[in-house]
Design a protein around this motif. Structure first.
Motif, PDB file in Angstrom:
ATOM      1  N   SER A 183     -16.999  46.688   3.384  1.00 44.55           N
ATOM      2  CA  SER A 183     -17.991  46.258   4.384  1.00 44.55           C
ATOM      3  C   SER A 183     -17.933  47.099   5.656  1.00 44.55           C
ATOM      4  O   SER A 183     -18.944  47.276   6.337  1.00 44.55           O
ATOM      5  CB  SER A 183     -17.821  44.768   4.699  1.00 44.55           C
ATOM      6  N   THR A 184     -16.767  47.655   5.964  1.00 41.01           N
ATOM      7  CA  THR A 184     -16.674  48.503   7.160  1.00 41.01           C
ATOM      8  C   THR A 184     -17.477  49.791   6.956  1.00 41.01           C
ATOM      9  O   THR A 184     -18.256  50.201   7.826  1.00 41.01           O
ATOM     10  CB  THR A 184     -15.198  48.835   7.464  1.00 41.01           C
ATOM     11  N   LEU A 185     -17.299  50.391   5.787  1.00 35.32           N
ATOM     12  CA  LEU A 185     -18.072  51.604   5.518  1.00 35.32           C
ATOM     13  C   LEU A 185     -19.558  51.266   5.437  1.00 35.32           C
ATOM     14  O   LEU A 185     -20.414  52.028   5.898  1.00 35.32           O
ATOM     15  CB  LEU A 185     -17.594  52.283   4.240  1.00 35.32           C
ATOM     16  N   ASP A 186     -19.857  50.092   4.881  1.00 38.74           N
ATOM     17  CA  ASP A 186     -21.242  49.624   4.812  1.00 38.74           C
ATOM     18  C   ASP A 186     -21.845  49.557   6.228  1.00 38.74           C
ATOM     19  O   ASP A 186     -22.956  50.040   6.481  1.00 38.74           O
ATOM     20  CB  ASP A 186     -21.248  48.232   4.157  1.00 38.74           C
ATOM     21  N   GLY A 187     -21.098  48.980   7.166  1.00 38.54           N
ATOM     22  CA  GLY A 187     -21.583  48.859   8.552  1.00 38.54           C
ATOM     23  C   GLY A 187     -21.804  50.227   9.181  1.00 38.54           C
ATOM     24  O   GLY A 187     -22.781  50.447   9.898  1.00 38.54           O
ATOM     25  N   ILE A 188     -20.882  51.146   8.912  1.00 42.31           N
ATOM     26  CA  ILE A 188     -20.998  52.486   9.501  1.00 42.31           C
ATOM     27  C   ILE A 188     -22.190  53.225   8.893  1.00 42.31           C
ATOM     28  O   ILE A 188     -22.983  53.853   9.598  1.00 42.31           O
ATOM     29  CB  ILE A 188     -19.675  53.272   9.313  1.00 42.31           C
ATOM     30  N   ILE A 189     -22.344  53.078   7.583  1.00 43.30           N
ATOM     31  CA  ILE A 189     -23.455  53.777   6.922  1.00 43.30           C
ATOM     32  C   ILE A 189     -24.792  53.170   7.347  1.00 43.30           C
ATOM     33  O   ILE A 189     -25.731  53.892   7.700  1.00 43.30           O
ATOM     34  CB  ILE A 189     -23.275  53.737   5.385  1.00 43.30           C
ATOM     35  N   ARG A 190     -24.890  51.836   7.353  1.00 44.10           N
ATOM     36  CA  ARG A 190     -26.174  51.224   7.730  1.00 44.10           C
ATOM     37  C   ARG A 190     -26.558  51.580   9.164  1.00 44.10           C
ATOM     38  O   ARG A 190     -27.723  51.799   9.457  1.00 44.10           O
ATOM     39  CB  ARG A 190     -26.099  49.698   7.618  1.00 44.10           C
ATOM     40  N   SER A 191     -25.564  51.609  10.057  1.00 42.17           N
ATOM     41  CA  SER A 191     -25.921  51.833  11.459  1.00 42.17           C
ATOM     42  C   SER A 191     -26.167  53.299  11.777  1.00 42.17           C
ATOM     43  O   SER A 191     -26.924  53.610  12.693  1.00 42.17           O
ATOM     44  CB  SER A 191     -24.846  51.263  12.390  1.00 42.17           C
ATOM     45  N   PRO A 234     -25.032  53.378  28.583  1.00 44.23           N
ATOM     46  CA  PRO A 234     -25.290  54.019  27.281  1.00 44.23           C
ATOM     47  C   PRO A 234     -26.753  53.966  26.889  1.00 44.23           C
ATOM     48  O   PRO A 234     -27.492  53.091  27.337  1.00 44.23           O
ATOM     49  CB  PRO A 234     -24.457  53.168  26.327  1.00 44.23           C
ATOM     50  N   ARG A 235     -27.135  54.947  26.052  1.00 45.23           N
ATOM     51  CA  ARG A 235     -28.490  54.977  25.497  1.00 45.23           C
ATOM     52  C   ARG A 235     -28.411  54.384  24.096  1.00 45.23           C
ATOM     53  O   ARG A 235     -27.548  54.778  23.299  1.00 45.23           O
ATOM     54  CB  ARG A 235     -28.913  56.438  25.366  1.00 45.23           C
ATOM     55  N   LYS A 236     -29.301  53.418  23.782  1.00 45.55           N
ATOM     56  CA  LYS A 236     -29.284  52.822  22.446  1.00 45.55           C
ATOM     57  C   LYS A 236     -30.060  53.772  21.531  1.00 45.55           C
ATOM     58  O   LYS A 236     -31.289  53.785  21.546  1.00 45.55           O
ATOM     59  CB  LYS A 236     -29.987  51.467  22.520  1.00 45.55           C
ATOM     60  N   VAL A 237     -29.362  54.583  20.738  1.00 42.44           N
ATOM     61  CA  VAL A 237     -30.042  55.610  19.959  1.00 42.44           C
ATOM     62  C   VAL A 237     -30.441  55.124  18.559  1.00 42.44           C
ATOM     63  O   VAL A 237     -31.324  55.703  17.925  1.00 42.44           O
ATOM     64  CB  VAL A 237     -29.204  56.904  19.859  1.00 42.44           C
ATOM     65  N   ARG A 238     -29.795  54.091  18.078  1.00 42.11           N
ATOM     66  CA  ARG A 238     -30.180  53.389  16.859  1.00 42.11           C
ATOM     67  C   ARG A 238     -29.781  51.931  17.073  1.00 42.11           C
ATOM     68  O   ARG A 238     -29.125  51.609  18.046  1.00 42.11           O
ATOM     69  CB  ARG A 238     -29.452  53.962  15.623  1.00 42.11           C
ATOM     70  N   GLU A 239     -30.156  51.048  16.125  1.00 40.72           N
ATOM     71  CA  GLU A 239     -29.981  49.630  16.407  1.00 40.72           C
ATOM     72  C   GLU A 239     -28.552  49.252  16.826  1.00 40.72           C
ATOM     73  O   GLU A 239     -28.361  48.493  17.762  1.00 40.72           O
ATOM     74  CB  GLU A 239     -30.449  48.758  15.230  1.00 40.72           C
ATOM     75  N   TYR A 240     -27.569  49.763  16.138  1.00 38.11           N
ATOM     76  CA  TYR A 240     -26.196  49.383  16.493  1.00 38.11           C
ATOM     77  C   TYR A 240     -25.394  50.567  17.025  1.00 38.11           C
ATOM     78  O   TYR A 240     -24.172  50.600  16.883  1.00 38.11           O
ATOM     79  CB  TYR A 240     -25.502  48.743  15.284  1.00 38.11           C
ATOM     80  N   VAL A 241     -26.096  51.535  17.604  1.00 35.33           N
ATOM     81  CA  VAL A 241     -25.409  52.715  18.128  1.00 35.33           C
ATOM     82  C   VAL A 241     -25.715  52.890  19.616  1.00 35.33           C
ATOM     83  O   VAL A 241     -26.867  53.114  19.999  1.00 35.33           O
ATOM     84  CB  VAL A 241     -25.830  54.001  17.373  1.00 35.33           C
ATOM     85  N   GLU A 261     -21.235  47.612  19.532  1.00 33.85           N
ATOM     86  CA  GLU A 261     -20.632  47.184  20.816  1.00 33.85           C
ATOM     87  C   GLU A 261     -19.119  47.029  20.714  1.00 33.85           C
ATOM     88  O   GLU A 261     -18.507  46.249  21.459  1.00 33.85           O
ATOM     89  CB  GLU A 261     -21.255  45.854  21.290  1.00 33.85           C
ATOM     90  N   GLY A 262     -18.514  47.705  19.733  1.00 36.05           N
ATOM     91  CA  GLY A 262     -17.054  47.613  19.586  1.00 36.05           C
ATOM     92  C   GLY A 262     -16.614  46.312  18.935  1.00 36.05           C
ATOM     93  O   GLY A 262     -15.427  46.002  18.877  1.00 36.05           O
TER      94      GLY A 262
END
Ligand code: ADE
Length: 419
Positions: A192-200, A313-320, A336-337
């Protein structure tokens, strides 16, 4: 019925997803069948402070079928699935106090609402419910039989409370069950961690230098899966034994200060504070991505990051959120950490939560059945419960295993036979 959710109109989609998850939860389904017959939790009020996901919905429904009167609040401000919360309220008549993205004040207001339920049993993921109760709602303690705790961080907090003589009721450390941490923490967090990184981010992991902070059950799952995706994995550790294991599992191990210069993606899952600190961020490459998969949002020094950036910060993608450093380098912070797997993806897949939540459901029954014997301390899940969960899971997967013969049993219990 009192509740506080984002939008009841999301309920239908939530129900479909809850039922989808249920298909992957055979152990919980089998417990549900027993619960429907035996109603072991009849009349028990349970307050759950858990990530409000499709899997948690299946747990709450199972407890309800067992006769419990359940309410839920979130165990993290960013982990609630609003459609699931809506369905729980609408279709299952389970009060939920949780909204994805709620601020800290609302988060604690929701915990307080869940405590207003006057629980006999608390179900925690991170010990915020038990912590809040002990700090400000002690009048509720007399009615409490016990609690359960889902996660490593929560168990550490509870053991600290118990050591200081502060814990006022027994708590079962669900995390300590083998059918929990060996699967949920490792394979669940890994995927799920890699999933979160890939989706975001949608970045390619192959060929990237991924720095994983920690080599406990969660972080080793992340390292293993990142390796499987073709990343070049570096592990940082403070424990010599775990560091040695990481080395012999084939990973490069070095201090974070050195890894900071090399990494493209950084993932923390240590349970400790400021594992990625300002001096590490200062050494990072332009475009570095940092994410946390530990329980609390303390593993990356977020105030320090905000302070060293030239602007918000600039929100460059939904969770980035992209922070710019004085020399122009950009650092990208995911979710958001907070727990990236739950903020930017859907948390662990149902198949592992099946076993974690089977432990939760059976621990609740254990608390009730042993209420008069238990002391105010942290207990492990009984070994026979752990074994039984593994047995049902294997059976559901259609996998048979060998049995010891009488001769083998006798051999294992004798000390006389040698070469
Ligand atoms: N913790 C991690 N993943 C989860 C999930 N899918 N549901 C509830 N709690 C979780």
């Amino acid at each position: 019925m009192d509740f506080d959710i984002k939008d009841k109109g999301l309920a239908t989609g939530g129900r479909h997803r809850i039922e989808w998850a249920e298909q992957e939860m055979p152990v919980l389904r089998s417990i549900r069948e027993d619960f429907a017959r035996e109603r072991p939790l009849a009349g028990t009020r349970i307050s759950g402070c858990l990530h409000v996901t499709t899997e948690t919905a299946n747990l709450a429904h199972t407890l309800q079928i067992g006769g419990a009167d359940v309410v839920l609040c979130a165990s993290n401000p960013l982990s609630t699935q609003d459609d699931v919360a809506a369905s729980l309220v609408n279709h299952y008549e389970i009060p939920v106090f949780a909204i994805k993205g709620e601020d800290n004040e609302t988060y604690y207001k929701h915990i307080s609402a869940a405590l207003d339920h006057r629980p006999h049993i608390t179900m925690d993921d991170g010990a915020d419910l038990v912590g809040t109760l002990h700090k400000g709602r002690q009048e509720l303690i007399s009615e409490i039989i016990g609690g359960t705790e889902e996660t490593t961080t929560g168990v550490i907090r509870l053991r600290a409370m118990a050591n200081e003589g502060m814990l006022k009721f027994p708590v079962i450390a669900v995390n300590d069950a083998l059918t929990k941490h060996m699967f949920d923490n490792r394979y669940g967090t890994g995927q799920s961690t890699l999933d979160g990184i890939i989706r975001s981010t949608n970045v390619l992991l192959a060929g990237k230098a991924i720095v994983v902070a920690g080599y406990g059950w969660c972080s080793r799952g992340i390292a293993m899966r990142a390796n499987g995706m073709g990343a070049n994995v570096i592990v940082t550790e403070v424990d010599p034994l775990k560091a040695l294991e990481a080395v012999m599992d084939g990973f490069r191990v070095m201090p974070m200060q050195e890894a900071a210069k090399i990494g493209n993606i950084f993932i923390t899952a240590t349970g400790d504070i400021n594992v990625i600190d300002v001096h590490h961020i200062k050494a990072m490459k332009d475009g570095a991505i940092i994410a946390n998969s530990g329980h609390f949002n303390v593993e990356i020094n977020l105030p320090g990051l905000a302070k060293m950036a030239v602007s918000p910060p600039r929100k460059v993608r939904e969770y980035v959120d992209q922070y710019e450093l004085p020399d122009g380098r950009k650092i990208n912070l995911l979710g958001e950490g907070r727990l990236v797997n739950l903020a930017a993806a859907e948390g662990h897949p149902a198949s592992v939560m099946d076993m974690s939540f089977a432990n939760q459901a059976l621990s609740a029954v254990f608390l009730l059945r042993n209420a008069d014997k238990l002391e105010t301390k942290v207990y492990s899940v009984p070994e026979d419960v752990d074994q039984e969960i593994a047995r049902i899971k294997l059976e559901a997967m259609g996998i048979a295993i060998d049995r010891l013969t009488q001769e083998q049993e006798a051999y294992l219990s004798s000390w006389e036979e040698g070469t």
